[in-house]
Design an enzyme around this catalytic site. Structure first.
Site, short mmCIF file in Angstrom:
data_model
loop_
_atom_site.label_atom_id
_atom_site.label_comp_id
_atom_site.label_asym_id
_atom_site.label_seq_id
_atom_site.Cartn_x
_atom_site.Cartn_y
_atom_site.Cartn_z
N SER A 213 0.82 -1.20 0.00
CA SER A 213 0.00 0.00 0.00
C SER A 213 0.86 1.27 0.00
CB SER A 213 -0.98 -0.04 1.17
OG SER A 213 -2.09 0.79 0.91
N ASP A 319 -9.44 -5.29 -4.85
CA ASP A 319 -8.99 -4.24 -3.94
C ASP A 319 -9.81 -2.98 -4.19
OD1 ASP A 319 -7.64 -2.38 -2.39
OD2 ASP A 319 -5.65 -3.11 -2.94
N HIS A 350 -7.59 -5.84 -0.31
CA HIS A 350 -6.32 -5.17 0.04
C HIS A 350 -5.56 -6.05 1.03
CE1 HIS A 350 -3.95 -1.57 -0.27
NE2 HIS A 350 -3.96 -1.33 1.02
#
Length: 666
Positions: A213, A319, A350
């Site tokens: 991320s 995601d 995610h």
């Protein structure tokens, strides 16, 4: 096609020299034998070939230190350049012999505010300020194998100076400066304010960046600078353009901007001194959705040509936080510039691959770093480029991705027997379908009633497919719409209409369930365990699967970067970029396209509540079909999907998300 080699790998003479050096280091180090005992093998180590690094160095006895690297910028305007904190773990045995080693680095804003990984681990320190626990398993696993591990606090976070600027110059320079320091090009110090220098004489400069991320986003940004010494990056669920994190062609994806994220991750002292930076993040990122200079600075895709590092992309195809447009446009730009690359795509949201395919992931990552940083000719560059999850825990591979046989095909919506329920196929349609934006409804509401006339969307279904249909890559939907108001948002989704069992990406674990049992991946100390909770796939039985999405503000019809008021009653044509994916619609299922207004919890509604007329003769989808137009084969067989009480079952609707890439999102 195997990953294109950038250089000829080590000659036999180099291999022999490296092997002798490793043997000499082992024999000369009194702690080496003890190190082997203190670094218990991870699962599968006994089966590893001799051409890979092995856990022969002591993790218990490793050097743990902190260095502050000068970024050469003064982000907080206090009159001195900012220093970022760098926490390091490296083998003591190799330090004694003077052997230089490569480095694995994770630069993050989350080490103190929010934690990393499925168990939200944070950094801890002893009474003298030396690092005790560094989150995740990278140090536990790789340090005993001869790597240095470096965990960098981005500027404005934890023990670093400066301010968080959410993917901008300060963020990227925080990590780039450390790569420069590892290569002898930047200054480091033994304390945050002192003058005693610290040199990375133990590093050979070869650096690999990894992170999920926000962390992986920094890796993308640093690679886009072309910095020397960065050999590879492994971005997991990462952003490639911050504009596309907050907007989709002018349509806001969240009800806040980068200032909220900056405030979320900054240390308390940075928050007190960084008001000017915070205000710039407000002023230069208007909620209109217009692209400004701030967003251009935070777009790494145009600089893909500068990337010298190889790139191992990992992303969840469901995601809904860092949406899959990010990996799709980054991947395409890297391909155009001949960058060495590899990719894993899962059915999760995610989620880190350590939490959905643990043993295979650690084994693959180990081989990747050994190849890219240690120089082992282990063949990973000649193996399939792509691993794709087809069903929970069932994977396939491709020599190249997207496959060479992929071609873009136009599919067109046409009117059907009922209002708002049309057909999808290669022939042009005619006439108009009309719907009214209802911000209370999401894509799952639309898909659940796709075969029923509703006033909130227009749905178009193919006939049942005569064979499996694979879509691989990014799609586009061009829509000509006439609004009744001065503002309007559009959404488009692709749906596989048919029964299946998929990962439940809309649940809290985004496709995984966390178990109480633990497995260990590397060596542990009293303060830093290498043992992590196991997971298993969390699945859902569904009648349809939404697998690609895209959004836009119709006011951006003439300019992707700037919106303008609409004239009610006037038609406008705009192209929606649908997120990259790789999905097989099985034989007997139907492919569906839905066009709607506000997709609840995925985009914010417009100011008005428009009714939109869709001109079917000027609306179409361009989809990447493996096998091209010939692959789109339909039959007149009976429909295999039977609606339950007139409504199809899918996963839960999208949950409201906070704009925190990698942090807690709900």
């Amino acid at each position: 096609m195997p990953i294109r080699a950038r250089r000829t790998r080590l000659l036999w003479r180099t291999l022999i020299a490296a092997a002798l050096a490793a043997l000499l280091a082992t024999l000369m180090s009194p702690g080496a034998a003890l190190g082997a005992a203190q670094a218990p093998a991870a699962p599968g180590d006994a089966l590893r070939p001799p051409g890979e690094s092995r856990p022969v160095y002591s993790y218990e006895d490793a050097i743990r230190e902190s260095v502050w690297v000068d970024t050469r910028i003064d982000g907080d305007a206090d009159g001195r350049t900012d220093r970022v904190a760098v926490d390091i773990v490296r083998p003591r045995e190799l330090d004694r012999t003077g052997r230089e080693i490569p480095v694995i680095m994770d630069a993050s804003p989350y080490y103190s505010c929010c934690g990393r990984g499925n168990e939200s681990q944070k950094k801890t320190y002893d009474a003298n300020g030396k690092p005790v626990q560094l989150p995740l398993y990278y140090d536990n696993y790789f340090v005993p194998r001869g790597y240095g591990y470096v965990a960098v606090d981005l500027a404005g976070t934890n023990r670093s100076d400066g301010c968080v600027d959410v993917g901008g110059r300060s963020d990227i320079q925080s990590a780039k400066a450390v790569v420069d320091w590892l290569n002898g090009r930047a200054r480091g110090y033994t304390s945050r304010t002192g003058a005693e220098p610290a040199k990375a004489s133990w590093s050979n400069g070869k650096t690999g960046m990894i992170g999920k991320s926000y962390d992986g986003t920094i890796a993308n940004g640093v690679a886009a600078t072309g910095v020397r010494g960065l050999k590879t990056i492994v971005p997991i669920g990462s952003i490639s353009s911050w504009y596309d994190y907050y907007f989709a062609k002018g349509a806001p994806l969240y009800d806040s901007g980068p200032d909220g994220l900056s405030d979320y991750v900054e240390s308390p002292e940075a928050r007190a001194r960084c008001g000017a930076v915070q205000q710039r993040l407000v002023d230069e990122a208007p909620r209109t959705g217009d692209r400004t200079r701030l967003w251009s600075e935070r777009d790494y895709v145009p600089d893909a040509g500068k990337v010298k590092a190889s790139v191992f992309v990992v992303h969840g195809m469901q995601d809904l936080n860092v949406r899959t447009k990010h990996f799709g446009q980054w991947w395409d730009a890297l391909a155009e510039n001949g960058v060495d690359r590899k990719i894993w795509l899962s059915q999760t949201g995610h989620v880190d691959p350590f939490d959905y395919r643990r043993a295979d992931w650690v084994r693959t990552l180990h081989r990747w770093f050994d190849h890219e940083l240690m120089g082992y000719d282990n063949g990973i560059d000649r193996e399939p480029m792509a691993d794709i999850e087809r069903a929970p825990d069932r994977w396939s591979t491709d020599r190249v991705w997207p496959p060479r046989a992929t071609d873009t095909v136009k599919l067109r919506p046409a009117k059907g027997a009922s209002p708002g329920v049309g057909t999808l196929g290669p022939r042009p349609g005619s006439g108009t379908e009309t719907f009214t934006d209802d911000p209370r409804l999401s894509e799952t509401d639309w898909a659940g009633q796709i075969a029923s006339p509703t006033s909130s969307k227009a749905g178009f279904l193919s006939k049942p497919l005569g064979r499996d249909l694979r879509l691989s890559g990014s799609s586009k939907v061009s829509v000509t719409a006439t609004p009744t108001t001065r503002t309007a948002h559009l959404s488009a989704v692709l749906v596989d209409l048919g029964p299946d069992t998929i990962r439940d990406y809309a649940a809290s674990g985004e496709g995984i369930s966390t178990l109480p049992e633990r497995t260990c991946w590397g060596a542990s100390t009293t303060g830093d365990s290498a043992c992590f909770k196991e997971t298993r796939a969390k699945t859902a039985d569904v009648d349809y699967t939404i697998f690609s999405r895209g959004w836009a503000d119709l006011g951006n019809w003439a300019d992707d970067d700037k919106g303008r008021p609409l004239t009610p009653g006037k038609p406008y044509t705009i192209t929606l970029d649908l997120a990259a994916s790789d999905h097989v619609v099985p034989k007997g299922h139907r492919l569906a396209l839905i066009i709607g207004g506000t997709d609840k919890n995925l985009i914010d509604p417009p100011t008005d509540t428009p009714t939109l007329g869709i001109d079917l003769s000027r609306t179409y989808a361009k989809v990447p079909l493996v096998g091209g137009a010939k692959a789109f084969a339909t039959t007149d067989a009976p429909e295999t999907v039977t609606p339950r009480e007139s409504r199809l079952d899918g996963v839960a609707p999208p949950r409201p998300l906070n704009p925190v890439p990698g942090g807690r999102t709900s």
